[in-house]
Design an enzyme around this catalytic site. Structure first.
Site, PDB file in Angstrom:
ATOM      1  N   THR A  50     -90.905 -61.232  63.737  1.00 56.54           N
ATOM      2  CA  THR A  50     -89.491 -61.216  63.649  1.00 56.54           C
ATOM      3  C   THR A  50     -88.998 -61.720  65.222  1.00 56.54           C
ATOM      4  O   THR A  50     -89.573 -61.446  66.040  1.00 56.54           O
ATOM      5  CB  THR A  50     -88.957 -59.757  63.578  1.00 56.54           C
ATOM      6  OG1 THR A  50     -87.659 -59.590  63.578  1.00 56.54           O
ATOM      7  CG2 THR A  50     -89.659 -58.820  64.509  1.00 56.54           C
TER       8      THR A  50
ATOM      9  N   HIS B   5    -101.515 -47.299  64.452  1.00 57.63           N
ATOM     10  CA  HIS B   5    -102.859 -46.719  65.158  1.00 57.63           C
ATOM     11  C   HIS B   5    -103.941 -46.135  64.165  1.00 57.63           C
ATOM     12  O   HIS B   5    -104.666 -45.828  64.751  1.00 57.63           O
ATOM     13  CB  HIS B   5    -102.055 -45.672  66.195  1.00 57.63           C
ATOM     14  CG  HIS B   5    -102.995 -45.781  67.359  1.00 57.63           C
ATOM     15  ND1 HIS B   5    -104.235 -46.257  67.716  1.00 57.63           N
ATOM     16  CD2 HIS B   5    -102.784 -45.213  68.623  1.00 57.63           C
ATOM     17  CE1 HIS B   5    -104.645 -46.003  68.752  1.00 57.63           C
ATOM     18  NE2 HIS B   5    -103.743 -45.375  69.567  1.00 57.63           N
TER      19      HIS B   5
END
Length: 425
Positions: A343, A396
């Protein structure tokens, strides 16, 4: 009578919203011609007629939610000849409803009553103005009295188009009246300031729900770095003219970052993956999503097999997909199956941001504005360099900090030395 139904939209999409009617009751429709545009969670879809005919009824108003397989319109079959036939039909209807000589008055009245009964059966069993069900529904929602609506229909039938036109007309001036309490919907706020309520589009609701879902289900973290864009900018300046001549498209920054991302993903495969239950699915292909700002919100069309494409092919794909996005022409196949997303908030002037994951992907790369900043070249030398902050948000749960930081460092190294891309990707 031909029924127009909501077609199968996609495997995971069971409903849509009527965005706009492209044909109005009484209009002639050719086979294959679009009648209505539906908005789904991802794209807009035009529903065509399976056969030629005349649109008799709209069974859903603009803004209504409709299910796959639901009948939303009806056509009367006919082998008409397009606009000329439709015009002729209106002319004949107008002739039939013109004032009749006195000696045929009784006969005409009888015919008029038959027509009225037929129209009431089609539109509504109640008394009052003749209107289609969709027009009545819309008028109720808008609080509009049907008797106050004017229509050009030869038999006086009110359709959705007439209701919409009536609503857009300025209200006639009225004599001053005694003040009365405003309706609840128009009451001022406690602060006395004006507010406007706008219903969220289906796509905006989907975007909102998915962003919240990602925030709640992923252990999202973001790491940052900065890139000296001098080498890439110099290369673009040297090669731009020949690149345009060879590829008929400009050499932008996105192709460099796409190629760099593919090379980095090959080194760090857990960033090109997704979680399914208690399994990690490592993708061995590189379909890179490119975030594009469209009229109804952010969409992420996908550049397929980016690892097998050269700079020119990538730039053409991005340009083509961005054009389709801005014109609401993206298909579901353009938006599904991406493995990693890039993006670029820099096109709007963003200096730094933390991009949100595009689930079920586990990583997204954020680009930002290029700014001249003083950079220490060595212990004694400072230079103004075109610098860009980059951000990598990652899940994560399966991507550790070491992998994320290393991935972003690979991106930095390849953009600062773009010749590496000839050997890496």
């Amino acid at each position: 009578m031909i029924e127009i139904k909501v077609p199968e939209l996609a495997e995971s999409i069971t409903e849509g919203t009527v965005a706009s009617w492209l044909k109005q009751p009484g209009d002639h429709v050719e086979k294959g011609e679009a009648i209505v545009e539906l908005e789904t969670d991802k794209v807009n879809i035009e529903v065509p007629a399976d056969e030629s005919g005349t649109l008799d009824e709209q069974l859903a108003a603009e803004g209504d939610t409709v299910q796959v397989g639901q009948v939303i319109a009806r056509l009367s079959s006919g082998s008409g000849g397009g606009t000329a036939v439709a015009t002729k039909t209106k002319a004949e209807a107008a002739t039939e409803t013109a004032p009749a000589p006195a000696e045929t008055k009784t006969e005409e009245v009888g015919e008029a009553k038959k027509v009225e009964r037929r129209e009431e059966h089609v539109a509504s069993p109640g008394k009052g103005p003749i209107a289609t069900p969709a027009a009545r529904k819309l008028a109720r929602e808008k609080g509009i009295d049907l008797s106050a609506i004017q229509t050009n229909d030869p038999i006086g039938r009110i359709n959705v188009h007439d209701v919409t036109n009536h609503e857009s007309k300025p209200a006639p001036a009225q004599a001053p009246q005694a003040p009365k309490a405003p309706a609840a919907a128009t009451q001022p706020t406690a602060s006395g300031k004006d507010e406007e309520r706008i219903k969220m589009t289906r796509r905006r609701q989907t975007i909102a729900n998915r962003l919240v879902e990602v925030q709640q289900t992923a252990a999202m973290l973001t790491t940052f770095n900065e890139i000296d864009m001098s080498a890439v900018m110099a290369l673009r300046k040297r090669r731009q003219e020949k690149f345009i001549k060879d590829n008929d498209v400009k050499l932008g920054f996105m192709s460099f970052f796409t190629k760099a991302a593919v090379a980095a993903l090959k080194r760090m495969p857990y960033l090109n993956a997704e979680i399914q239950g208690n399994e990690i699915v490592l993708k061995k292909y590189y379909d890179i999503g490119i975030a594009v700002s469209a009229p109804d919100g952010l969409v992420v069309p996908v550049v397929r097999e980016a690892d097998r494409k050269n700079f020119g092919e990538i730039e053409k794909d991005i340009l083509h997909l961005a054009d389709k996005a801005r014109n609401n022409k993206l298909g579901l196949s353009d938006l599904t199956g991406g493995t990693f997303t890039i993006t670029n908030g820099g096109v709007f002037g963003s200096l730094l941001s933390t991009p949100i994951l595009n689930g079920p992907q586990v990583a997204i790369l954020g680009m930002h504005s290029i700014q001249l900043r003083p950079i220490a070249i060595d212990a004694e030398t400072m230079e103004n360099r075109p610098m860009m902050y980059v951000a990598l948000s990652y899940d994560h749960r399966i991507v550790d900090g070491r992998e994320a930081v290393t991935f972003l460092k690979h991106i930095k190294d390849m953009i600062e030395d773009p010749e590496q891309l000839l050997f890496e990707a």
